[in-house]
Write a protein that holds these residues in place. Structure first.
Motif, mmCIF file in Angstrom:
data_model
loop_
_atom_site.group_PDB
_atom_site.id
_atom_site.type_symbol
_atom_site.label_atom_id
_atom_site.label_comp_id
_atom_site.label_asym_id
_atom_site.label_seq_id
_atom_site.Cartn_x
_atom_site.Cartn_y
_atom_site.Cartn_z
ATOM 1 N N ILE A 12 0.710 -1.147 0.026
ATOM 2 C CA ILE A 12 -0.134 0.092 -0.140
ATOM 3 C C ILE A 12 0.898 1.260 0.075
ATOM 4 C CG2 ILE A 12 -1.506 1.340 1.532
ATOM 5 C CD1 ILE A 12 -2.840 -1.481 2.413
ATOM 6 N N GLU A 13 1.861 1.487 0.870
ATOM 7 C CA GLU A 13 2.730 2.337 0.817
ATOM 8 C C GLU A 13 3.443 2.530 -0.321
ATOM 9 O OE1 GLU A 13 5.560 2.814 4.137
ATOM 10 O OE2 GLU A 13 4.115 2.000 5.464
ATOM 11 N N HIS A 14 3.947 1.465 -0.997
ATOM 12 C CA HIS A 14 4.658 1.568 -2.466
ATOM 13 C C HIS A 14 3.591 1.973 -3.527
ATOM 14 C CE1 HIS A 14 6.960 0.486 -5.928
ATOM 15 N NE2 HIS A 14 6.004 -0.108 -6.525
ATOM 16 N N PHE A 15 2.322 1.529 -3.576
ATOM 17 C CA PHE A 15 1.413 2.005 -4.459
ATOM 18 C C PHE A 15 1.161 3.431 -4.141
ATOM 19 C CE2 PHE A 15 -0.030 -2.333 -4.758
ATOM 20 C CZ PHE A 15 0.855 -2.755 -5.690
ATOM 21 N N ARG A 16 0.978 3.967 -3.037
ATOM 22 C CA ARG A 16 0.717 5.529 -3.001
ATOM 23 C C ARG A 16 1.739 6.488 -3.191
ATOM 24 N NH1 ARG A 16 -2.398 4.515 2.981
ATOM 25 N NH2 ARG A 16 -4.310 4.192 2.175
ATOM 26 N N ARG A 17 3.223 5.782 -3.103
ATOM 27 C CA ARG A 17 4.392 6.650 -3.502
ATOM 28 C C ARG A 17 4.365 6.571 -4.986
ATOM 29 N NH1 ARG A 17 6.849 3.802 0.384
ATOM 30 N NH2 ARG A 17 7.718 2.446 -0.867
ATOM 31 N N LYS A 18 4.126 5.733 -5.710
ATOM 32 C CA LYS A 18 4.159 5.678 -7.120
ATOM 33 C C LYS A 18 2.966 6.444 -7.693
ATOM 34 C CE LYS A 18 5.765 2.714 -9.452
ATOM 35 N NZ LYS A 18 6.925 2.956 -10.580
ATOM 36 N N LEU A 19 2.020 6.499 -7.175
ATOM 37 C CA LEU A 19 0.935 7.642 -7.653
ATOM 38 C C LEU A 19 1.399 8.835 -7.442
ATOM 39 C CD1 LEU A 19 -2.485 6.033 -6.324
ATOM 40 C CD2 LEU A 19 -1.671 6.165 -8.624
ATOM 41 N N LEU A 20 2.377 9.305 -6.696
ATOM 42 C CA LEU A 20 2.641 10.537 -6.328
ATOM 43 C C LEU A 20 3.293 11.113 -7.572
ATOM 44 C CD1 LEU A 20 3.802 10.692 -2.739
ATOM 45 C CD2 LEU A 20 1.624 11.644 -3.331
ATOM 46 N N THR A 21 4.023 10.318 -8.161
ATOM 47 C CA THR A 21 4.954 10.630 -9.500
ATOM 48 C C THR A 21 4.451 10.341 -10.809
ATOM 49 O OG1 THR A 21 6.394 8.850 -9.109
ATOM 50 C CG2 THR A 21 6.677 10.989 -7.883
ATOM 51 N N GLU A 22 3.620 9.238 -10.703
ATOM 52 C CA GLU A 22 3.265 8.691 -12.232
ATOM 53 C C GLU A 22 2.360 9.666 -13.000
ATOM 54 O OE1 GLU A 22 3.233 6.773 -15.145
ATOM 55 O OE2 GLU A 22 4.177 5.602 -13.496
ATOM 56 N N GLN A 23 2.759 9.834 -14.162
ATOM 57 C CA GLN A 23 2.063 10.639 -15.206
ATOM 58 C C GLN A 23 1.060 9.890 -15.925
ATOM 59 O OE1 GLN A 23 2.334 14.169 -14.806
ATOM 60 N NE2 GLN A 23 3.656 13.640 -12.882
ATOM 61 N N ASP A 24 1.319 8.968 -16.106
ATOM 62 C CA ASP A 24 0.618 8.055 -17.590
ATOM 63 C C ASP A 24 -0.560 7.661 -16.803
ATOM 64 O OD1 ASP A 24 0.315 6.681 -20.060
ATOM 65 O OD2 ASP A 24 0.611 4.950 -18.745
ATOM 66 N N GLU A 25 -1.719 8.074 -17.460
ATOM 67 C CA GLU A 25 -3.019 7.885 -16.958
ATOM 68 C C GLU A 25 -3.407 6.308 -16.980
ATOM 69 O OE1 GLU A 25 -6.164 8.727 -14.965
ATOM 70 O OE2 GLU A 25 -4.690 10.177 -15.682
ATOM 71 N N LYS A 26 -2.970 5.516 -17.891
ATOM 72 C CA LYS A 26 -3.308 4.225 -17.944
ATOM 73 C C LYS A 26 -2.684 3.569 -16.725
ATOM 74 C CE LYS A 26 -2.936 -0.054 -20.664
ATOM 75 N NZ LYS A 26 -2.423 -0.581 -22.142
ATOM 76 N N THR A 27 -1.119 3.848 -16.549
ATOM 77 C CA THR A 27 -0.547 3.354 -15.487
ATOM 78 C C THR A 27 -1.220 3.488 -14.214
ATOM 79 O OG1 THR A 27 1.566 3.236 -17.029
ATOM 80 C CG2 THR A 27 1.576 3.293 -14.408
ATOM 81 N N ARG A 28 -1.537 4.887 -13.975
ATOM 82 C CA ARG A 28 -2.247 5.371 -12.834
ATOM 83 C C ARG A 28 -3.377 4.501 -12.391
ATOM 84 N NH1 ARG A 28 -1.027 9.764 -10.286
ATOM 85 N NH2 ARG A 28 -3.215 10.002 -9.429
ATOM 86 N N ARG A 29 -4.152 4.368 -13.497
ATOM 87 C CA ARG A 29 -5.507 3.351 -13.063
ATOM 88 C C ARG A 29 -5.107 2.168 -12.868
ATOM 89 N NH1 ARG A 29 -7.297 5.867 -18.020
ATOM 90 N NH2 ARG A 29 -6.783 4.301 -19.202
ATOM 91 N N GLN A 30 -3.882 1.367 -13.339
ATOM 92 C CA GLN A 30 -3.561 0.159 -12.906
ATOM 93 C C GLN A 30 -3.063 0.108 -11.278
ATOM 94 O OE1 GLN A 30 -0.523 -0.501 -15.780
ATOM 95 N NE2 GLN A 30 -1.863 -1.868 -17.141
ATOM 96 N N ILE A 31 -2.314 1.252 -11.029
ATOM 97 C CA ILE A 31 -1.794 1.299 -9.708
ATOM 98 C C ILE A 31 -2.982 1.572 -8.766
ATOM 99 C CG2 ILE A 31 -0.572 2.820 -8.205
ATOM 100 C CD1 ILE A 31 1.354 3.327 -10.449
ATOM 101 N N ILE A 32 -3.921 2.436 -9.221
ATOM 102 C CA ILE A 32 -4.924 2.426 -8.474
ATOM 103 C C ILE A 32 -5.983 1.085 -8.004
ATOM 104 C CG2 ILE A 32 -7.464 3.760 -8.248
ATOM 105 C CD1 ILE A 32 -5.992 6.004 -9.681
ATOM 106 N N GLN A 33 -6.017 0.358 -9.147
ATOM 107 C CA GLN A 33 -6.522 -0.767 -9.073
ATOM 108 C C GLN A 33 -5.904 -1.701 -7.904
ATOM 109 O OE1 GLN A 33 -9.607 -2.031 -10.008
ATOM 110 N NE2 GLN A 33 -9.418 -3.805 -8.854
#
Length: 58
Positions: A12-33
């Motif tokens: 959970i911590e890792h995914f939250r950190r990734k969301l702070l910097t990820e710009q690609d919308e498709k990748t963001r949706r995958q991380i959110i899932q």
């Protein structure tokens, strides 16, 4: 602390950190899932731990 709970918390911590910097919308949706799945897993694990704890107190 249960190892599965620890791993879920770290994910959970890792995914939250990734969301702070990820710009690609498709990748963001995958991380959110993945984040939502991991949060649900953590809830299930902690409820299970709470029930086991209550049983041991009885």
């Amino acid at each position: 602390m249960d190892q599965c709970v620890y791993v879920a918390q770290m994910n959970i911590e890792h995914f939250r950190r990734k969301l702070l910097t990820e710009q690609d919308e498709k990748t963001r949706r995958q991380i959110i899932q993945l984040l939502a799945e991991e949060e649900a897993k953590l809830v299930t694990l902690t409820r299970s731990s709470d029930k086991n704890f209550e049983k041991s107190k009885s």
